[in-house]
Design a protein around this motif. Structure first.
Motif, PDB file in Angstrom:
ATOM      1  N   UNK A  42       0.821  -1.203   0.000  1.00 35.18           N
ATOM      2  CA  UNK A  42       0.000   0.000   0.000  1.00 35.18           C
ATOM      3  C   UNK A  42       0.859   1.259   0.000  1.00 35.18           C
ATOM      4  N   UNK A  43       1.969   1.232   0.718  1.00 34.87           N
ATOM      5  CA  UNK A  43       2.866   2.386   0.743  1.00 34.87           C
ATOM      6  C   UNK A  43       3.426   2.655  -0.661  1.00 34.87           C
ATOM      7  N   UNK A  44       3.799   1.597  -1.357  1.00 35.47           N
ATOM      8  CA  UNK A  44       4.324   1.757  -2.712  1.00 35.47           C
ATOM      9  C   UNK A  44       3.244   2.233  -3.680  1.00 35.47           C
ATOM     10  N   UNK A  45       2.010   1.693  -3.546  1.00 36.52           N
ATOM     11  CA  UNK A  45       0.910   2.119  -4.413  1.00 36.52           C
ATOM     12  C   UNK A  45       0.647   3.611  -4.253  1.00 36.52           C
ATOM     13  N   UNK A  46       0.607   4.076  -3.032  1.00 39.22           N
ATOM     14  CA  UNK A  46       0.367   5.502  -2.776  1.00 39.22           C
ATOM     15  C   UNK A  46       1.471   6.358  -3.381  1.00 39.22           C
ATOM     16  N   UNK A  47       2.715   5.903  -3.250  1.00 38.09           N
ATOM     17  CA  UNK A  47       3.846   6.646  -3.822  1.00 38.09           C
ATOM     18  C   UNK A  47       3.758   6.677  -5.343  1.00 38.09           C
ATOM     19  N   UNK A  48       3.468   5.527  -5.952  1.00 37.98           N
ATOM     20  CA  UNK A  48       3.392   5.454  -7.411  1.00 37.98           C
ATOM     21  C   UNK A  48       2.273   6.334  -7.953  1.00 37.98           C
ATOM     22  N   UNK A  49       1.130   6.301  -7.297  1.00 35.94           N
ATOM     23  CA  UNK A  49       0.008   7.130  -7.762  1.00 35.94           C
ATOM     24  C   UNK A  49       0.326   8.612  -7.655  1.00 35.94           C
ATOM     25  N   UNK A  50       1.057   8.969  -6.636  1.00 39.43           N
ATOM     26  CA  UNK A  50       1.414  10.373  -6.450  1.00 39.43           C
ATOM     27  C   UNK A  50       2.424  10.821  -7.501  1.00 39.43           C
ATOM     28  N   UNK A  51       3.376   9.946  -7.822  1.00 36.83           N
ATOM     29  CA  UNK A  51       4.449  10.305  -8.743  1.00 36.83           C
ATOM     30  C   UNK A  51       4.125  10.037 -10.217  1.00 36.83           C
ATOM     31  N   UNK A  52       3.328   8.984 -10.478  1.00 32.52           N
ATOM     32  CA  UNK A  52       3.143   8.542 -11.864  1.00 32.52           C
ATOM     33  C   UNK A  52       1.684   8.429 -12.304  1.00 32.52           C
ATOM     34  N   UNK A  53       0.746   8.491 -11.366  1.00 31.35           N
ATOM     35  CA  UNK A  53      -0.667   8.388 -11.710  1.00 31.35           C
ATOM     36  C   UNK A  53      -1.237   7.007 -11.461  1.00 31.35           C
ATOM     37  N   UNK A  54      -0.514   5.956 -11.847  1.00 29.06           N
ATOM     38  CA  UNK A  54      -0.976   4.585 -11.625  1.00 29.06           C
ATOM     39  C   UNK A  54       0.190   3.625 -11.841  1.00 29.06           C
ATOM     40  N   UNK A  55       0.103   2.400 -11.302  1.00 25.85           N
ATOM     41  CA  UNK A  55       1.156   1.415 -11.560  1.00 25.85           C
ATOM     42  C   UNK A  55       1.323   1.114 -13.049  1.00 25.85           C
ATOM     43  N   UNK A  56       0.225   1.115 -13.805  1.00 26.26           N
ATOM     44  CA  UNK A  56       0.305   0.833 -15.235  1.00 26.26           C
ATOM     45  C   UNK A  56       1.126   1.897 -15.959  1.00 26.26           C
ATOM     46  N   UNK A  57       0.909   3.162 -15.596  1.00 30.81           N
ATOM     47  CA  UNK A  57       1.675   4.249 -16.222  1.00 30.81           C
ATOM     48  C   UNK A  57       3.143   4.177 -15.828  1.00 30.81           C
ATOM     49  N   UNK A  58       3.406   3.771 -14.606  1.00 33.36           N
ATOM     50  CA  UNK A  58       4.783   3.603 -14.147  1.00 33.36           C
ATOM     51  C   UNK A  58       5.478   2.499 -14.956  1.00 33.36           C
ATOM     52  N   UNK A  59       4.786   1.375 -15.169  1.00 31.34           N
ATOM     53  CA  UNK A  59       5.361   0.272 -15.938  1.00 31.34           C
ATOM     54  C   UNK A  59       5.616   0.680 -17.380  1.00 31.34           C
ATOM     55  N   UNK A  60       4.680   1.433 -17.960  1.00 31.07           N
ATOM     56  CA  UNK A  60       4.826   1.872 -19.340  1.00 31.07           C
ATOM     57  C   UNK A  60       6.005   2.824 -19.484  1.00 31.07           C
ATOM     58  N   UNK A  61       6.128   3.756 -18.545  1.00 26.15           N
ATOM     59  CA  UNK A  61       7.225   4.713 -18.589  1.00 26.15           C
ATOM     60  C   UNK A  61       8.575   4.021 -18.425  1.00 26.15           C
ATOM     61  N   UNK A  62       8.595   2.934 -17.652  1.00 27.56           N
ATOM     62  CA  UNK A  62       9.844   2.200 -17.430  1.00 27.56           C
ATOM     63  C   UNK A  62      10.168   1.239 -18.567  1.00 27.56           C
ATOM     64  N   UNK A  63       9.250   1.119 -19.528  1.00 27.85           N
ATOM     65  CA  UNK A  63       9.485   0.247 -20.674  1.00 27.85           C
ATOM     66  C   UNK A  63       9.456  -1.231 -20.343  1.00 27.85           C
TER      67      UNK A  63
END
Length: 372
Positions: free
Chosen positions: A300-321
């Protein structure tokens, strides 16, 4: 229209009396009244003896079945609002279609195999189910789970629902799962979750079912869900992310990422793992928590951080290629039912239009299934 039960009762108070009055087999009368499949020739004999057309007899059986299924639903969900019956009617119609097109018999002898032993080790349960029931290894993703379930006699449907995300039902000695369309990772987990209900919470001696309403999170915290939902979540995640496979994947992922931190797991490793196994970031994270790889609350801590920085885990994965999830395909209607229906069309038992209407499938989909 009078129920079939009422009409037949006018010919006698027992199966034997009704059978003698109509001149048909006792087994046929019993099958008609208990919802079992009846051979076309036998059904025609009953219809003629009653002075009815075959279609009217079929409608009377359907009416009885709907009333029975609605009663079954009310028994399982006594506080459900009346408007949920719209969805229940849809499930009842699909179960009725399955009963019409499938032959007698079902190989789901594993139903409720952990019903009396729900406190057993979940890792052992998951290994047993993968090896002995699904007949797969303890490493591979289960992106083909709908087809594996069809093979072992679980009839899984994709049907839009206003209230229910997933439904698992054992009705008239057959297991059914209904999944509402969502994003692929969520649907795969919901399918495994409902399958877990069939393993853990179904009494093979009676009709039973679990009706899961929509929930915001893939895996709510233990404090947020009922005991049977927690149990299904744990077994589902153990099935989808087997411990041995997770260990091997994490080792390879860290080699690819050239990670030098041997102690901590970061969001990229979890996203990688989630995409490999076709699940959401949350499901992969909670699974790692249960395996002791990630500290409790870490997901949950990581999810909150990812949403704050990237919008969603899916967007984070896409940005990381990162590599995409494996394609998850789930037919609207189980292939086994479609093929059985086509076989009955070929045998002259049903018309193409009747099958198309009952399964709510376009003709081209029926033809594609037949060619497949």
């Amino acid at each position: 229209m009078n129920s079939l039960q009422d009409v037949l009762n006018s010919y006698g108070s027992t199966y034997d009396e009704i059978s003698a009055s109509l001149g048909v087999k006792v087994e046929t009368i019993e099958a008609l009244l208990t919802g079992e499949n009846v051979a076309l020739g036998e059904a025609r004999k009953v219809a003629e003896a009653l002075g009815l057309s075959l279609s009217v007899l079929a409608e009377m059986r359907k009416s009885d079945s709907a009333r029975d299924f609605e009663f079954f639903f009310r028994r399982a969900n006594p506080k459900a609002p009346p408007k949920e019956i719209i969805d229940i009617k849809r499930y009842e119609n699909l179960i009725g279609a399955a009963s019409a097109f499938l032959d007698d018999g079902n190989n789901a002898d594993w139903i409720g195999c952990f019903y009396e032993d729900r406190l057993a080790d979940y890792e052992e349960m998951a290994s047993f189910i993968r090896n002995e029931v699904l007949e797969v290894d303890l490493v591979s993703p289960l992106s083909n789970l709908p087809f594996l379930l069809d093979k072992i006699g679980v009839y899984s449907f994709v049907t839009r629902s206003t209230f229910f995300e997933g439904v698992s039902v054992y009705y008239s000695r057959r297991p059914y799962i209904f999944i509402s369309p969502r994003f692929s990772g969520r649907m795969l987990f919901t399918l495994a979750h409902e399958f877990s209900h069939l393993l853990l919470h179904v009494d093979p001696g009676e009709d039973s079912g679990v009706f899961d309403e929509y929930r915001e999170k893939d895996m709510p915290s233990f404090a947020e869900s009922k005991m049977i939902e927690r149990e299904a979540d744990i077994l589902a995640s153990s099935l989808l992310l087997p411990a041995r496979g997770v260990g091997l994947c994490l080792k390879k992922i860290r080699e690819v990422l050239k990670s030098t931190d041997s102690e901590n797991i970061g969001d990229i490793e979890i996203l990688y793992l989630a995409n490999i196994y076709g699940v959401s970031f949350e499901v992969a994270g909670y699974r790692l928590e249960r395996l002791g790889v990630l500290p409790a609350g870490g997901t949950m801590a990581l999810v909150q951080h990812i949403r704050k920085q990237h919008g969603s885990p899916e967007k984070r994965a896409e940005a990381a290629g990162l590599p995409a999830r494996p394609e998850f395909k789930m037919p609207q209607i189980p292939i086994s039912i479609v093929k059985s229906a086509i076989g009955k069309i070929s045998a002259g038992e049903f018309s193409l239009g009747f099958v198309r209407e009952k399964l709510e499938l376009p003709i081209k989909s029926l033809m594609a299934a037949n060619l497949g």
